[in-house]
Scaffold this motif. Structure first.
Motif, short mmCIF file in Angstrom:
data_model
loop_
_atom_site.label_atom_id
_atom_site.label_comp_id
_atom_site.label_asym_id
_atom_site.label_seq_id
_atom_site.Cartn_x
_atom_site.Cartn_y
_atom_site.Cartn_z
N PRO A 171 0.82 -1.23 0.00
CA PRO A 171 0.00 0.00 0.00
C PRO A 171 0.85 1.27 0.00
O PRO A 171 0.52 2.23 -0.69
CB PRO A 171 -0.81 -0.13 1.30
N ALA A 172 1.95 1.26 0.75
CA ALA A 172 2.82 2.44 0.81
C ALA A 172 3.46 2.71 -0.54
O ALA A 172 3.60 3.88 -0.95
CB ALA A 172 3.89 2.23 1.88
N TYR A 173 3.86 1.66 -1.25
CA TYR A 173 4.48 1.84 -2.56
C TYR A 173 3.47 2.42 -3.55
O TYR A 173 3.81 3.28 -4.38
CB TYR A 173 5.00 0.50 -3.07
N LEU A 174 2.24 1.98 -3.47
CA LEU A 174 1.19 2.51 -4.34
C LEU A 174 0.98 4.00 -4.07
O LEU A 174 0.92 4.81 -5.01
CB LEU A 174 -0.12 1.75 -4.13
N ARG A 175 0.89 4.36 -2.80
CA ARG A 175 0.67 5.78 -2.46
C ARG A 175 1.82 6.65 -2.93
O ARG A 175 1.62 7.77 -3.41
CB ARG A 175 0.48 5.93 -0.95
N TYR A 183 -4.91 5.87 -11.79
CA TYR A 183 -3.87 5.64 -12.78
C TYR A 183 -2.74 4.75 -12.23
O TYR A 183 -1.61 5.21 -12.05
CB TYR A 183 -3.29 6.97 -13.27
N PRO A 184 -3.05 3.50 -11.93
CA PRO A 184 -1.99 2.60 -11.43
C PRO A 184 -0.94 2.29 -12.49
O PRO A 184 0.10 1.75 -12.18
CB PRO A 184 -2.78 1.34 -11.04
N GLN A 185 -1.22 2.67 -13.75
CA GLN A 185 -0.25 2.44 -14.82
C GLN A 185 1.09 3.08 -14.52
O GLN A 185 2.13 2.65 -15.02
CB GLN A 185 -0.76 2.98 -16.16
N ALA A 186 1.09 4.12 -13.68
CA ALA A 186 2.34 4.79 -13.34
C ALA A 186 3.32 3.83 -12.66
O ALA A 186 4.54 4.00 -12.76
CB ALA A 186 2.05 5.97 -12.41
N LEU A 187 2.80 2.81 -12.00
CA LEU A 187 3.65 1.84 -11.32
C LEU A 187 4.49 1.05 -12.31
O LEU A 187 5.58 0.58 -11.97
CB LEU A 187 2.79 0.88 -10.49
N LEU A 188 4.00 0.88 -13.52
CA LEU A 188 4.69 0.07 -14.51
C LEU A 188 5.93 0.77 -15.06
O LEU A 188 6.73 0.13 -15.75
CB LEU A 188 3.74 -0.30 -15.65
N ARG A 189 6.08 2.06 -14.78
CA ARG A 189 7.25 2.80 -15.26
C ARG A 189 8.31 2.91 -14.18
O ARG A 189 9.33 3.56 -14.38
CB ARG A 189 6.84 4.19 -15.73
N LYS A 190 8.08 2.27 -13.04
CA LYS A 190 9.03 2.34 -11.93
C LYS A 190 9.95 1.12 -11.98
O LYS A 190 10.68 0.95 -12.94
CB LYS A 190 8.27 2.40 -10.60
N ARG A 191 9.88 0.27 -10.97
CA ARG A 191 10.76 -0.91 -10.92
C ARG A 191 9.92 -2.19 -10.88
O ARG A 191 9.08 -2.35 -10.01
CB ARG A 191 11.67 -0.85 -9.69
N LEU A 192 10.19 -3.10 -11.83
CA LEU A 192 9.50 -4.38 -11.88
C LEU A 192 10.32 -5.44 -11.16
O LEU A 192 11.52 -5.60 -11.43
CB LEU A 192 9.27 -4.81 -13.34
N LEU A 193 9.69 -6.14 -10.26
CA LEU A 193 10.35 -7.21 -9.52
C LEU A 193 10.06 -8.54 -10.21
O LEU A 193 8.91 -8.84 -10.52
CB LEU A 193 9.85 -7.24 -8.08
N VAL A 194 11.11 -9.33 -10.45
CA VAL A 194 10.98 -10.53 -11.29
C VAL A 194 11.50 -11.75 -10.53
O VAL A 194 12.57 -11.72 -9.93
CB VAL A 194 11.78 -10.37 -12.60
#
Length: 311
Positions: A171-175, A183-194
């Motif tokens: 939740p903190a990362y989302l905020r 617009y949660p799409q903004a999260l996809l431009r940050k860091r992807l964990l794989v």
């Protein structure tokens, strides 16, 4: 040189007669009629071309040849009986050995095992981890829980649940990274964990949800297992692809959330796998019943959580 071995059924009957020295007792032990015993003995004598026994008023007596032959074959039958007992006992002890993935064990199975132990304290569960499909001839286990299409040769399968994936983060990362909830799409431009063993999940989800362009050339961080990947997401290092069924508890308690609400089926599913020819021992049966009950409860919990979140 071809070894001369007489018909085994008459040989078995002869062994019983040698031990009991009585046709009636031999017939009772073998669950056949006395006339059938006599017939099998005659077959063996004809094959050998030797007289093995003589009928007497109070039973039968062995000839010298019959006595020697009976003493010679007795150890072979004892060895067969001992070997048979050992292989049949191998699955009848009180230890249940299960092979599965580290992630499934840590996130789904182990948190529920206390309930199994409370109900069946006489059964000790031993879990081994492997990413390979089980081979019951190679692996010393009774059952396996693995993912696939449910078609493994020589094995019985019980469907547990589908493999469903979607992005998850704290939740903190989302905020912090997508302040506008719409617009949660903004999260996809940050860091992807794989996760190392599930490297294609991001591409699968993005393709099916039409977000392929969003994740191109985005920074990523890789971990050796999904467990570590999801822990990194919970600690705010980025956004990961979660397996919904394995994260029911984390989603319900708010440790993680699914910002997109776009779950995707990969086409694979989790199955309980057992040897097709295995005797269904009590420990296997009670674990199978318990596991299905837990799967149903987990699905109900997930449905309740989804309904509450939508509300």
């Amino acid at each position: 040189m071809v070894k001369k071995i007489p018909p085994l059924n008459p040989l078995k009957v002869f062994d019983a007669v040698v031990r009991t020295r009585n046709l009636t007792q031999a017939a009772k032990e073998l669950h056949i009629s006395q006339s059938a015993v006599s017939k099998q003995l005659n077959v063996l004598q004809s094959y050998l071309g030797a007289e093995l026994f003589r009928r007497e008023r109070h039973g039968v007596s062995l000839t010298t040849a019959g006595l020697r032959y009976g003493e010679a074959i007795a150890p072979a039958f004892e060895s067969i009986a001992r070997a048979t007992g050992e292989i049949m006992r191998s699955g009848s002890d009180s230890t249940l050995r299960i092979q599965t993935y580290t992630t499934f064990a840590a996130k789904w199975l182990i948190p529920r095992l206390s309930d199994f132990h409370a109900r069946h304290s006489d059964i000790a569960v031993v879990i081994t981890n492997s990413v390979k499909d089980v081979d019951f001839d190679r692996d010393p286990v009774d059952l396996a829980i693995q993912m696939g299409r449910g078609a493994w040769q020589g094995m019985d399968t019980d469907f547990l649940f589908e493999d469903v994936i979607e992005p998850v983060c704290s939740p903190a990362y989302l905020r912090a990274n997508a302040p506008e909830a719409a617009y949660p799409q903004a999260l996809l431009r940050k860091r992807l964990l794989v996760s190392h063993y599930r490297q294609k999940d991001w591409q699968t989800w993005a393709r099916l949800c039409r977000y392929e362009s969003e994740i191109q050339d985005v920074e990523s961080m890789q971990f050796s297992s999904s467990v570590l990947t999801w822990q990194a997401a919970a600690d705010g290092l980025g956004i990961a692809i979660g397996q919904t069924a394995l994260l029911v508890d984390d989603l319900a308690n708010g440790k993680l959330l699914a910002p997109f609400h776009l779950p995707v089926r990969t086409g694979a599913s989790y199955y309980l796998v057992s040897p097709q020819l295995q005797r269904q021992s009590r420990k296997v049966e009670v674990f199978r019943d318990w596991l299905k009950e837990q799967v149903a409860a987990s699905a109900a919990s997930a449905q309740h959580f989804d309904t509450a979140s939508a509300g």
